[in-house]
Design a protein around this motif. Structure first.
Motif, PDB file in Angstrom:
ATOM      1  N   ILE A   1     -15.692  -2.114  24.563  1.00  0.00           N
ATOM      2  CA  ILE A   1     -16.254  -1.743  23.255  1.00  0.00           C
ATOM      3  C   ILE A   1     -15.429  -0.608  22.656  1.00  0.00           C
ATOM      4  CG2 ILE A   1     -18.345  -0.996  22.027  1.00  0.00           C
ATOM      5  CD1 ILE A   1     -19.974  -1.887  24.436  1.00  0.00           C
ATOM      6  N   ASP A   2     -15.080  -0.736  21.395  1.00  0.00           N
ATOM      7  CA  ASP A   2     -14.372   0.361  20.723  1.00  0.00           C
ATOM      8  C   ASP A   2     -14.835   0.484  19.272  1.00  0.00           C
ATOM      9  OD1 ASP A   2     -12.270   2.108  19.506  1.00  0.00           O
ATOM     10  OD2 ASP A   2     -11.339   1.882  21.459  1.00  0.00           O
ATOM     11  N   ILE A   3     -14.949   1.713  18.814  1.00  0.00           N
ATOM     12  CA  ILE A   3     -15.330   1.982  17.430  1.00  0.00           C
ATOM     13  C   ILE A   3     -14.243   1.516  16.457  1.00  0.00           C
ATOM     14  CG2 ILE A   3     -14.479   4.360  17.697  1.00  0.00           C
ATOM     15  CD1 ILE A   3     -17.344   3.692  15.413  1.00  0.00           C
TER      16      ILE A   3
ATOM     17  N   GLY B   1      -6.239   2.201  21.009  1.00  0.00           N
ATOM     18  CA  GLY B   1      -6.594   3.621  20.984  1.00  0.00           C
ATOM     19  C   GLY B   1      -5.549   4.449  20.247  1.00  0.00           C
ATOM     20  N   GLN B   2      -5.175   5.585  20.834  1.00  0.00           N
ATOM     21  CA  GLN B   2      -4.216   6.479  20.185  1.00  0.00           C
ATOM     22  C   GLN B   2      -2.894   5.762  19.909  1.00  0.00           C
ATOM     23  OE1 GLN B   2      -3.797  10.351  22.185  1.00  0.00           O
ATOM     24  NE2 GLN B   2      -5.737   9.946  23.205  1.00  0.00           N
ATOM     25  N   CYS B   3      -2.478   4.895  20.849  1.00  0.00           N
ATOM     26  CA  CYS B   3      -1.165   4.248  20.720  1.00  0.00           C
ATOM     27  C   CYS B   3      -1.057   3.428  19.437  1.00  0.00           C
ATOM     28  CB  CYS B   3      -0.904   3.336  21.907  1.00  0.00           C
ATOM     29  SG  CYS B   3      -0.872   4.224  23.453  1.00  0.00           S
TER      30      CYS B   3
ATOM     31  N   LEU C   1      -2.513   6.140  16.179  1.00  0.00           N
ATOM     32  CA  LEU C   1      -1.788   7.358  15.808  1.00  0.00           C
ATOM     33  C   LEU C   1      -0.266   7.194  15.797  1.00  0.00           C
ATOM     34  CD1 LEU C   1      -3.863  10.075  17.699  1.00  0.00           C
ATOM     35  CD2 LEU C   1      -4.058   9.370  15.315  1.00  0.00           C
ATOM     36  N   TYR C   2       0.246   6.344  16.696  1.00  0.00           N
ATOM     37  CA  TYR C   2       1.711   6.241  16.715  1.00  0.00           C
ATOM     38  C   TYR C   2       2.210   4.827  17.031  1.00  0.00           C
ATOM     39  CZ  TYR C   2       1.128   7.175  21.771  1.00  0.00           C
ATOM     40  OH  TYR C   2       0.745   7.134  23.087  1.00  0.00           O
ATOM     41  N   PRO C   3       1.763   3.826  16.242  1.00  0.00           N
ATOM     42  CA  PRO C   3       2.146   2.441  16.549  1.00  0.00           C
ATOM     43  C   PRO C   3       3.652   2.226  16.558  1.00  0.00           C
ATOM     44  CG  PRO C   3       1.215   2.611  14.335  1.00  0.00           C
ATOM     45  CD  PRO C   3       0.948   3.919  15.026  1.00  0.00           C
TER      46      PRO C   3
ATOM     47  N   TYR D   1       8.675   6.807  26.111  1.00  0.00           N
ATOM     48  CA  TYR D   1       9.806   6.676  27.037  1.00  0.00           C
ATOM     49  C   TYR D   1       9.409   6.813  28.503  1.00  0.00           C
ATOM     50  CZ  TYR D   1      12.519   7.372  22.751  1.00  0.00           C
ATOM     51  OH  TYR D   1      13.045   7.260  21.489  1.00  0.00           O
ATOM     52  N   ASP D   2       8.120   7.059  28.758  1.00  0.00           N
ATOM     53  CA  ASP D   2       7.778   7.319  30.164  1.00  0.00           C
ATOM     54  C   ASP D   2       6.782   6.310  30.733  1.00  0.00           C
ATOM     55  OD1 ASP D   2       5.663   8.213  28.660  1.00  0.00           O
ATOM     56  OD2 ASP D   2       5.452  10.146  29.682  1.00  0.00           O
ATOM     57  N   ILE D   3       6.873   5.076  30.275  1.00  0.00           N
ATOM     58  CA  ILE D   3       6.118   4.002  30.918  1.00  0.00           C
ATOM     59  C   ILE D   3       7.056   3.396  31.963  1.00  0.00           C
ATOM     60  CG2 ILE D   3       4.929   1.787  30.596  1.00  0.00           C
ATOM     61  CD1 ILE D   3       3.570   4.128  29.136  1.00  0.00           C
TER      62      ILE D   3
ATOM     63  N   GLY E   1      -8.476   7.933  32.280  1.00  0.00           N
ATOM     64  CA  GLY E   1      -7.653   8.203  31.098  1.00  0.00           C
ATOM     65  C   GLY E   1      -7.883   9.609  30.561  1.00  0.00           C
ATOM     66  N   ASP E   2      -7.538   9.803  29.302  1.00  0.00           N
ATOM     67  CA  ASP E   2      -7.557  11.138  28.692  1.00  0.00           C
ATOM     68  C   ASP E   2      -8.920  11.835  28.733  1.00  0.00           C
ATOM     69  OD1 ASP E   2      -4.935  10.774  28.077  1.00  0.00           O
ATOM     70  OD2 ASP E   2      -5.140  11.208  25.924  1.00  0.00           O
ATOM     71  N   ILE E   3      -9.984  11.080  28.918  1.00  0.00           N
ATOM     72  CA  ILE E   3     -11.326  11.663  28.840  1.00  0.00           C
ATOM     73  C   ILE E   3     -11.711  12.407  30.118  1.00  0.00           C
ATOM     74  CG2 ILE E   3     -12.562   9.612  29.722  1.00  0.00           C
ATOM     75  CD1 ILE E   3     -13.832  11.691  26.789  1.00  0.00           C
TER      76      ILE E   3
ATOM     77  N   LEU F   1      -1.488  11.472  30.658  1.00  0.00           N
ATOM     78  CA  LEU F   1      -0.407  10.515  30.471  1.00  0.00           C
ATOM     79  C   LEU F   1      -0.938   9.113  30.694  1.00  0.00           C
ATOM     80  CD1 LEU F   1       2.637  12.121  32.325  1.00  0.00           C
ATOM     81  CD2 LEU F   1       2.314  11.884  29.861  1.00  0.00           C
ATOM     82  N   ILE F   2      -0.346   8.170  29.993  1.00  0.00           N
ATOM     83  CA  ILE F   2      -0.776   6.781  30.122  1.00  0.00           C
ATOM     84  C   ILE F   2      -0.619   6.315  31.569  1.00  0.00           C
ATOM     85  CG2 ILE F   2      -0.264   4.427  29.366  1.00  0.00           C
ATOM     86  CD1 ILE F   2       0.689   5.764  26.679  1.00  0.00           C
ATOM     87  N   LEU F   3       0.504   6.688  32.181  1.00  0.00           N
ATOM     88  CA  LEU F   3       0.754   6.208  33.531  1.00  0.00           C
ATOM     89  C   LEU F   3      -0.283   6.747  34.513  1.00  0.00           C
ATOM     90  CD1 LEU F   3       2.769   7.422  36.175  1.00  0.00           C
ATOM     91  CD2 LEU F   3       3.764   8.446  34.162  1.00  0.00           C
TER      92      LEU F   3
END
Ligand SMILES: Cc1cc2nc3c(=O)[nH]c(=O)nc-3n(C[C@H](O)[C@H](O)[C@H](O)COP(=O)(O)OP(=O)(O)OC[C@H]3O[C@@H](n4cnc5c(N)ncnc54)[C@H](O)[C@@H]3O)c2cc1C
Ligand code: FES
Lengths: 351, 106
Positions: free
Chosen positions: A45-47, A53-55, A58-60, A65-67, A297-299, A308-310
């Motif tokens: 579920i996402d609003i 999300g952010q990816c 905010l920055y599609p 570089y760090d995946i 994740g970030d939460i 970090l995503i990783l």
């Protein structure tokens, strides 16, 4: 509260799941994969109206570089690839809804409620809410809160509510332009206010908007709001600072489009142990202070946490091991590689 | 080292010394300058590192690029001298640069 870009849900209408993942950011998406490998059926579920999300919000277009093993991948590409990777597991997606309530039931499962009134029952909950739920930015004008919902709207639920109004739309992106074009025919008057005479939105929308201005159907004003005027939640006018000085623009409905920001929101009210607005978890199972509720994740927060995503991907893998125990208490979990396990490959649809 | 001065809305001023090559936002964050939030970490994606360049310096810091202008749409009380500090590279040319921090970053 649906956001302006709330998309179409692809749901079967099912109301019971093994796991609900709150948040369709990269970490929530990868959780679907890890849970899928251990036979846990999920609903995400996402609003927002779309995954990533952010990816993606905010920055599609910016490269990450760090995946591991992807020397460069944009936020949108990463999202698209994750969606492709989790496809075999047929997760249910509910977009444009915010999870507001989370409660344990007597049978040990959980009840989740969204702001759209949807109720879902689930055995485990995975909070992958990132920096919080995306929320429209509120212009920092004194007293604007009092008008929200009555005269100030960050999304349009029913266009009819704006028929015959003196509408002020503020912003220079696609939301501002689209609503300008949609509302021009039904508003009593419409003013589009932007800080500069250039627009980020789609060129053909800009053209259409300029045509309406040329025909005298709407007004384009270049400047910035400095003050709101009105009474009891009813907006009357807005003071606008322009290159020529100040002007009072009459308006009884205002639609400000200044993008989205992340607010922790309802997550804070679910009775979980927090550390500075982040959910405390252990580093073995990434479980919260409530059994059966995980946070990844970030939460989340634990000593040494890196946003970090990783790191979120790793957290998802360990979380899934414990989630499996709750969902399939009588099944033994074998450690397996996707490379060599025929049963995993079957789930992935590659065998 | 390059000296940068940040003036808060209440007039308080703070001068920091940093190496060339960083961004002005990074210089501010490293020295705990109040009012520079920089939520996106310098990706030109949040507009919460907004500053006003003091008169006389605007020429040296240059004009915002298109992506920065687009992001400035999301800032509050944008003026001619508005910049997003993550988009300004610190160079020795900017030694003495003075900026005002806005009252709000949205
Ligand atoms: C500009 C920028 C550049 C970055 N670059 C990198 C990088 O190079 N490498 C890297 O590893 N990381 C980078 N990051 C960080 C990375 O994007 C985050 O770590 C990552 O997005 C976290 O993923 P997540 O799934 O935990 O949460 P998010 O991506 O924040 O997604 C959380 C989702 O949950 C939803 N949500 C929250 N609460 C609710 C609720 N109650 N109901 C419904 N939905 C809800 C939100 O709407 C959101 O869509 C960058 C971040 C930014 C902003
Ligand atoms: S730090 Fe986000 S735009 Fe500068």
């Amino acid at each position: 509260m649906a956001l302006d870009d709330a998309g179409q849900n692809v749901t079967t209408g099912a109301t019971e799941f093994d796991a609900v993942v709150i948040g369709a950011g990269p970490v929530g998406l990868f959780a679907v994969f890890e849970l899928g490998l251990v036979d846990v059926k999920t609903c995400v579920i996402d609003i927002l109206g779309k995954p990533g999300g952010q990816c993606s919000e905010l920055y599609p277009e910016k490269p990450i570089y760090d995946i591991p093993a992807l020397p460069s991948v944009t936020g949108q590409e990463l999202t698209d690839r994750l969606m492709e990777q989790i496809k075999p597991f047929g997760a249910e997606f509910v977009f444009g809804e915010r999870v507001d309530e989370l409660q344990r039931r007597e049978d040990g499962r959980f009840d989740l409620k969204t702001d759209a009134g949807r109720t879902i029952v689930t055995k485990v909950v995975v909070i992958a809410a990132g920096g919080g739920s995306f929320t429209p930015k509120r212009p920092p004008l004194d007293g604007i809160e009092a008008y929200e919902g009555a005269s100030v709207f960050y999304a349009v639920r029913r266009m009819e509510d704006l028929r015959g109004k003196d509408v002020l739309i503020v912003g220079g992106g696609d939301s501002a332009l689209d609503w300008t074009l949609n509302l021009a025919p039904i508003a009593n008057s419409l003013t589009l206010l932007h800080r500069r005479d250039e627009f980020r939105g789609a060129p053909h929308s800009v053209e259409k908007m300029r045509a309406l201005v040329a025909e005298g159907k709407i007004r384009l004003l270049i400047g910035q709001m400095t003050k709101v005027h009105g009474d009891n939640g009813v907006l009357e006018a807005v003071t606008v600072k322009t290159a020529d000085g100040e002007e009072r623009v009459v308006a009884n409905a205002m639609l400000p489009f200044f993008g989205l920001t992340m607010k922790l929101g309802p997550v804070a009210t679910w009775g979980l142990n927090l550390n500075e607005n982040l959910i405390l978890v252990d580093t073995e199972k990434f479980e919260t202070s409530e059994k059966g509720i995980f946070a990844i994740g970030d939460i989340n927060w634990y000593p040494g946490k890196l946003k970090l995503i990783l790191s979120g991907f790793h957290e998802a893998a360990l979380m899934a091991q414990q989630a499996h125990k709750y969902v399939h208490p009588n099944k033994k979990l074998l450690f397996q590689y996707t490379t060599s396990s025929s049963s995993l490959q079957k789930k992935l649809g590659v065998k | 080292m390059v000296k940068l001065t940040f003036i808060q809305p209440d007039g308080a001023s703070q001068t920091v010394e940093v190496e060339a090559g960083l961004t002005v936002m990074e210089a501010a964050k490293l020295n705990d300058v109040a009012g520079i939030e920089a939520e996106c970490g310098g990706a030109c994606a949040c507009a919460t590192c907004h500053v006003y360049i003091e008169p006389g310096w605007v020429e040296k810091t240059g004009k915002p690029a298109d992506i920065e202008e687009d992001m400035l749409d999301f800032a509050f009380d944008v003026r001619k001298e508005s910049r997003l500090s993550c988009q300004i590279k610190v160079t020795t040319d900017l030694d003495g640069l003075t900026m005002r921090v806005p009252a709000k970053q949205f």
